[in-house]
Scaffold this motif. Structure first.
Motif, PDB file in Angstrom:
ATOM      1  N   LYS A 335       4.912 -30.084  55.662  1.00  0.00           N
ATOM      2  CA  LYS A 335       4.562 -31.410  56.169  1.00  0.00           C
ATOM      3  C   LYS A 335       5.504 -31.877  57.264  1.00  0.00           C
ATOM      4  O   LYS A 335       5.173 -32.791  58.021  1.00  0.00           O
ATOM      5  CB  LYS A 335       4.579 -32.419  55.016  1.00  0.00           C
ATOM      6  N   ALA A 336       6.696 -31.282  57.341  1.00  0.00           N
ATOM      7  CA  ALA A 336       7.707 -31.743  58.301  1.00  0.00           C
ATOM      8  C   ALA A 336       8.613 -30.592  58.695  1.00  0.00           C
ATOM      9  O   ALA A 336       8.755 -29.607  57.970  1.00  0.00           O
ATOM     10  CB  ALA A 336       8.529 -32.883  57.697  1.00  0.00           C
ATOM     11  N   ALA A 337       9.226 -30.749  59.863  1.00  0.00           N
ATOM     12  CA  ALA A 337      10.238 -29.810  60.339  1.00  0.00           C
ATOM     13  C   ALA A 337      11.536 -30.574  60.554  1.00  0.00           C
ATOM     14  O   ALA A 337      11.541 -31.613  61.228  1.00  0.00           O
ATOM     15  CB  ALA A 337       9.799 -29.143  61.641  1.00  0.00           C
ATOM     16  N   SER A 409       8.864 -28.625  53.591  1.00  0.00           N
ATOM     17  CA  SER A 409       9.396 -28.766  54.949  1.00  0.00           C
ATOM     18  C   SER A 409       9.872 -27.406  55.433  1.00  0.00           C
ATOM     19  O   SER A 409       9.977 -26.451  54.658  1.00  0.00           O
ATOM     20  CB  SER A 409      10.553 -29.774  54.986  1.00  0.00           C
ATOM     21  N   THR A 410      10.148 -27.319  56.730  1.00  0.00           N
ATOM     22  CA  THR A 410      10.742 -26.120  57.302  1.00  0.00           C
ATOM     23  C   THR A 410      11.990 -26.528  58.073  1.00  0.00           C
ATOM     24  O   THR A 410      12.058 -27.638  58.617  1.00  0.00           O
ATOM     25  CB  THR A 410       9.729 -25.383  58.213  1.00  0.00           C
ATOM     26  N   LYS A 438       3.996 -23.828  64.043  1.00  0.00           N
ATOM     27  CA  LYS A 438       4.242 -23.844  62.590  1.00  0.00           C
ATOM     28  C   LYS A 438       3.591 -25.058  61.933  1.00  0.00           C
ATOM     29  O   LYS A 438       2.928 -24.929  60.891  1.00  0.00           O
ATOM     30  CB  LYS A 438       5.752 -23.834  62.326  1.00  0.00           C
ATOM     31  N   LEU A 439       3.775 -26.236  62.503  1.00  0.00           N
ATOM     32  CA  LEU A 439       3.152 -27.433  61.933  1.00  0.00           C
ATOM     33  C   LEU A 439       1.633 -27.374  62.069  1.00  0.00           C
ATOM     34  O   LEU A 439       0.895 -27.872  61.202  1.00  0.00           O
ATOM     35  CB  LEU A 439       3.701 -28.682  62.615  1.00  0.00           C
ATOM     36  N   GLY A 440       1.154 -26.758  63.155  1.00  0.00           N
ATOM     37  CA  GLY A 440      -0.284 -26.624  63.346  1.00  0.00           C
ATOM     38  C   GLY A 440      -0.949 -25.773  62.284  1.00  0.00           C
ATOM     39  O   GLY A 440      -2.125 -25.982  61.952  1.00  0.00           O
ATOM     40  N   LEU A 441      -0.234 -24.813  61.743  1.00  0.00           N
ATOM     41  CA  LEU A 441      -0.777 -23.995  60.658  1.00  0.00           C
ATOM     42  C   LEU A 441      -1.160 -24.844  59.452  1.00  0.00           C
ATOM     43  O   LEU A 441      -2.041 -24.475  58.668  1.00  0.00           O
ATOM     44  CB  LEU A 441       0.248 -22.947  60.224  1.00  0.00           C
ATOM     45  N   TYR A 442      -0.481 -25.984  59.308  1.00  0.00           N
ATOM     46  CA  TYR A 442      -0.679 -26.845  58.135  1.00  0.00           C
ATOM     47  C   TYR A 442      -1.256 -28.214  58.503  1.00  0.00           C
ATOM     48  O   TYR A 442      -1.216 -29.146  57.699  1.00  0.00           O
ATOM     49  CB  TYR A 442       0.652 -26.985  57.385  1.00  0.00           C
ATOM     50  N   GLY A 443      -1.779 -28.334  59.735  1.00  0.00           N
ATOM     51  CA  GLY A 443      -2.463 -29.553  60.134  1.00  0.00           C
ATOM     52  C   GLY A 443      -1.577 -30.753  60.372  1.00  0.00           C
ATOM     53  O   GLY A 443      -2.038 -31.893  60.311  1.00  0.00           O
TER      54      GLY A 443
END
Length: 504
Positions: A335-337, A409-410, A438-443
């Motif tokens: 959900k967050a980086a 998170s990443t 990376k965030l796009g993979l999870y919307g």
């Protein structure tokens, strides 16, 4: 150690599909490995070594009320390139100052004194988790890259009492943590078939030898206030690192190495040293495959995802997979980086970045007691992106980077220290490209906000639902200087660029 750690709690559909592909790749490809790789000794890549030296009280003239100080002076050591200070209790902080100077293995010249960042407790696994409660965890400073060295002098001084120093005997002061040790890390060679033979993991040096070093034996002391010359360890030298332009490579000779490479087999060739970049259409096609659909599926909404950037794999930077714990741990989603800096200094070249990463990896695992390197990704000053914690770059791998907010998170660490130094434009662009993908993979929208539940920290109590930027700095989840004020100031630009890469 931490063998009870669950391997796949809350695995998302994307992760489950990826795991199936990876397992198929392992079954199909592992038996076909070259005989030379299968016969290679474990750790034949760039294993390096760690040497752990106990610090002792320095024999120096004390002024009234002076803070206690520990340190050591050693020369003739096996070569090392990264240092850090650790102590026994992972819940203790070092309130004071740590500084070090090193002797170049190439020239024999001593460096100037450098500060080691003492506040590092905000990195690590969440409290109460299996990794965060492991028995072998230690407290520690941030690691500092010093380049290839064979001598070291370190001083750790407790925080002075409040008010003017030396004004009152017995004034209250913060004691130094128990069990202070200096960690000297050799990253090993960047390439070649032979292993870099590591020094022993710990060394309990004879008290007389180390105490003598602190008593002033006529050695060079820099500013004259610290330890004197001590006896060296002649003949205890590790092989020098290979040329910086040698391609790092790792023999796929162990189950752990095969598994680490197989975790990325759903998006790249098994055994790859680099995951190649893709254009937007290829990235969207790959995402559709990971989600079990196709681009022309009428029920599928057009995704917002940035083109996949090139990523150097763990095999590419020479990870010794025998160091980390077996298995991978996943969360439900990303959900967050959180953006970090490694606080390891900026005195590295881009060609040395794999060596820096291997050193940080070894420091996190062997010195701090973590299951693997803490960050999910690392970025060097030239904008090269590296895979961090094992488990697959497209998957929701649980890291140990933002104490209290590792779940869902990443963590992305820019190699260097950015409190007073500006990050390169290449590094900021790489952060934007990586987060867009990376965030796009999870919307997730890089310009948006999200909620994460705190696992406990100094800003938010455990269980509190916290609203955060989808791209946050480490300091947003924990009271810390990380990622440095000048890198933190670039996060707005990174968010905007990431959204543009996603097509928003």
């Amino acid at each position: 150690m931490r063998g009870s750690l669950p391997s796949c709690p809350g695995v998302s559909p994307l992760t489950a599909r990826s795991l199936g592909v990876a397992l198929a790749a392992l079954v199909a490809l592992a038996p076909a490995l070259p005989a030379t790789a299968a016969a290679a000794p474990a750790g034949s890549a760039a294993s390096g070594g760690t040497r752990s030296l106990p610090l002792v009280p320095l024999a120096r003239q004390r002024v009234l009320g002076a803070a206690p100080e520990q340190g050591l002076y050693r020369t003739g050591l096996a070569r090392f390139a990264l240092v850090g200070v650790v102590w026994d209790d992972p819940d203790r902080e070092l309130h004071g100052r740590a500084k070090v100077r090193t002797r170049s293995a190439a020239t024999g010249e001593w460096s100037g004194w450098q500060d080691i960042e003492t506040h590092h407790a905000e990195h690590g696994a969440d409290p109460g988790t299996a990794e965060g409660s492991a028995r072998r965890l230690r407290g520690g400073t941030a690691p500092l890259w010093v380049g290839e060295s064979d001598g070291v002098e370190v001083r750790v001084r407790a925080q002075e009492p409040a008010g003017a120093p030396g004004t009152r005997a017995g004034a209250a002061r913060s004691p130094l943590p128990a069990g202070l040790r200096l960690e000297l890390v050799d990253p090993g060679r960047d390439g070649g078939d032979g292993a870099a033979t590591g020094a022993s993991e710990t060394e309990d040096a004879e008290a007389g030898e180390v105490a003598g070093a602190g008593a002033g034996g006529g050695g060079k002391t820099g500013d004259g206030a610290g330890a004197g010359g001590g006896t060296g360890d002649a003949g205890e030298r590790l092989p020098a690192s290979g040329p910086a332009d040698d391609p790092p490579r790792t023999a796929l000779d162990t189950e752990a190495a095969i598994a680490a490479s197989g975790a990325n087999a759903d998006i790249t060739a098994f055994g790859a040293t680099e995951i190649p970049e893709l254009d937007r259409e290829a990235t969207e096609r790959e995402l559709a495959g990971l989600q079990g659909t196709t681009l022309d599926d009428p029920t599928r909404a057009k995704p917002y995802i940035g083109p996949r950037p090139a990523i150097v794999t763990r095999r590419g930077w020479g990870a010794d997979e025998s160091l980390r714990e077996r298995g991978f741990v996943y969360t439900k989603t990303v959900k967050a980086a959180f953006v970090h800096h490694t606080a390891s200094g900026n005195a590295y070249t881009c060609a040395q970045a794999p060596s820096v990463i291997r050193s940080i990896y070894r420091y996190h695992v062997k010195s701090m007691g973590w299951r693997d390197i803490g960050y999910n990704f690392l970025v060097d000053k030239c904008g090269t992106i590296y895979e961090g914690r094992a488990g697959g770059v497209a998957k929701a791998v649980l890291g140990a980077h933002t104490l209290g907010f590792n779940t869902n998170s990443t963590g992305i660490a820019v190699i260097g220290t950015y409190g007073s130094s500006r990050p390169s434009g290449s590094a900021v662009t790489a952060v934007a490209r990586l987060t867009a993908w990376k965030l796009g993979l999870y919307g997730a929208n890089p310009l948006g906000k999200t909620y994460l539940t705190s696992g406990g920290g100094n800003l938010y109590p455990k269980g509190k639902n916290v609203r955060l930027n989808v791209i946050s700095g480490h300091r947003d989840g924990f009271a810390t200087e990380c990622p440095g004020k000048l890198l933190y100031a670039k996060l707005g630009a990174a968010r905007s660029s990431a959204a543009t890469y996603q097509g928003r």
